[in-house]
Design an enzyme around this catalytic site. Structure first.
Site, PDB file in Angstrom:
ATOM      1  N   HIS A  68       0.839  -1.203   0.000  1.00 54.90           N
ATOM      2  CA  HIS A  68       0.000   0.000   0.000  1.00 54.90           C
ATOM      3  C   HIS A  68       0.871   1.249   0.000  1.00 54.90           C
ATOM      4  O   HIS A  68       2.067   1.193   0.319  1.00 54.90           O
ATOM      5  CB  HIS A  68      -0.971   0.047   1.179  1.00 54.90           C
ATOM      6  CG  HIS A  68      -0.337   0.054   2.540  1.00 54.90           C
ATOM      7  ND1 HIS A  68      -0.014  -1.095   3.222  1.00 54.90           N
ATOM      8  CD2 HIS A  68       0.035   1.078   3.356  1.00 54.90           C
ATOM      9  CE1 HIS A  68       0.524  -0.792   4.392  1.00 54.90           C
ATOM     10  NE2 HIS A  68       0.576   0.540   4.499  1.00 54.90           N
ATOM     11  N   HIS A  80       3.927   7.094   3.741  1.00 55.65           N
ATOM     12  CA  HIS A  80       4.862   5.986   3.563  1.00 55.65           C
ATOM     13  C   HIS A  80       4.403   5.055   2.459  1.00 55.65           C
ATOM     14  O   HIS A  80       3.254   5.114   2.022  1.00 55.65           O
ATOM     15  CB  HIS A  80       5.080   5.208   4.869  1.00 55.65           C
ATOM     16  CG  HIS A  80       3.873   4.490   5.411  1.00 55.65           C
ATOM     17  ND1 HIS A  80       3.005   5.051   6.320  1.00 55.65           N
ATOM     18  CD2 HIS A  80       3.382   3.248   5.180  1.00 55.65           C
ATOM     19  CE1 HIS A  80       2.052   4.185   6.633  1.00 55.65           C
ATOM     20  NE2 HIS A  80       2.252   3.081   5.941  1.00 55.65           N
ATOM     21  N   GLU A 116       7.683   1.093   5.015  1.00 58.13           N
ATOM     22  CA  GLU A 116       7.171   0.047   5.897  1.00 58.13           C
ATOM     23  C   GLU A 116       7.411  -1.287   5.197  1.00 58.13           C
ATOM     24  O   GLU A 116       7.183  -1.415   3.991  1.00 58.13           O
ATOM     25  CB  GLU A 116       5.652   0.258   6.105  1.00 58.13           C
ATOM     26  CG  GLU A 116       4.995  -0.777   6.996  1.00 58.13           C
ATOM     27  CD  GLU A 116       3.493  -0.522   7.191  1.00 58.13           C
ATOM     28  OE1 GLU A 116       2.874   0.186   6.370  1.00 58.13           O
ATOM     29  OE2 GLU A 116       2.937  -1.046   8.164  1.00 58.13           O
TER      30      GLU A 116
HETATM   31 CO    CO Z   1       1.201   1.298   6.295  1.00 54.65          CO
END
Ligand code: CO
Length: 134
Positions: free
Chosen positions: A7, A79, A130
């Site tokens: 994502h 992020h 991440e």
């Molecule tokens: Co995230």
């Protein structure tokens, strides 16, 4: 080592307005808002054919994204999340190469109930990364 883009997270000042933008203007499939108190965020998931966009809004006084929104009042990209097969192996490889893992260095359970780590933006082209164990 990294796999799929899981994502992209975007912090927004108004979740309803951002949801409407993605649903109506961009024609995407958009979830209801979901409170994640353990993470200090309310999130909306935008499902795309090849990945997800997560719209994030601070939840609670000590939300980890409160400061980001203070600095970026109109919101912004926060992020990107890449999948890895083995998060501990990925962490050990990155640390051995001199990359910085944020926090204790131990994976936490992320918003999708899977282990995640965050990597220092200064080591990754100015972008908070991440890693999520797929
Ligand atoms: Co995230």
């Amino acid at each position: 080592m990294i796999g799929r883009l899981n994502h992209v997270a975007i912090v927004v000042p108004d979740l309803a307005a951002a949801s409407a933008t993605y649903r109506t203007l961009l024609g995407a499939t958009v979830s209801e808002a979901i409170d994640l108190p353990a993470h200090g965020v309310t999130t909306v998931f935008v499902s795309l054919p090849n990945t997800k966009i997560e719209l994030l809004h601070p939840l609670g006084a000590d939300s980890p994204i409160r400061g980001f929104l203070d600095k970026n009042p109109s919101g912004g990209m926060h992020h990107v999340c890449y999948e890895v097969d083995d998060i501990l192996a990925a962490r050990d490889h990155l640390i051995a190469q001199g990359a910085r893992v944020l926090g204790s260095g131990d994976p936490r359970i992320g918003a999708h109930d899977k282990p995640v780590l965050f990597l220092h933006p200064k080591d990754f082209c100015g972008t908070l990364v991440e890693l999520e164990q797929a």
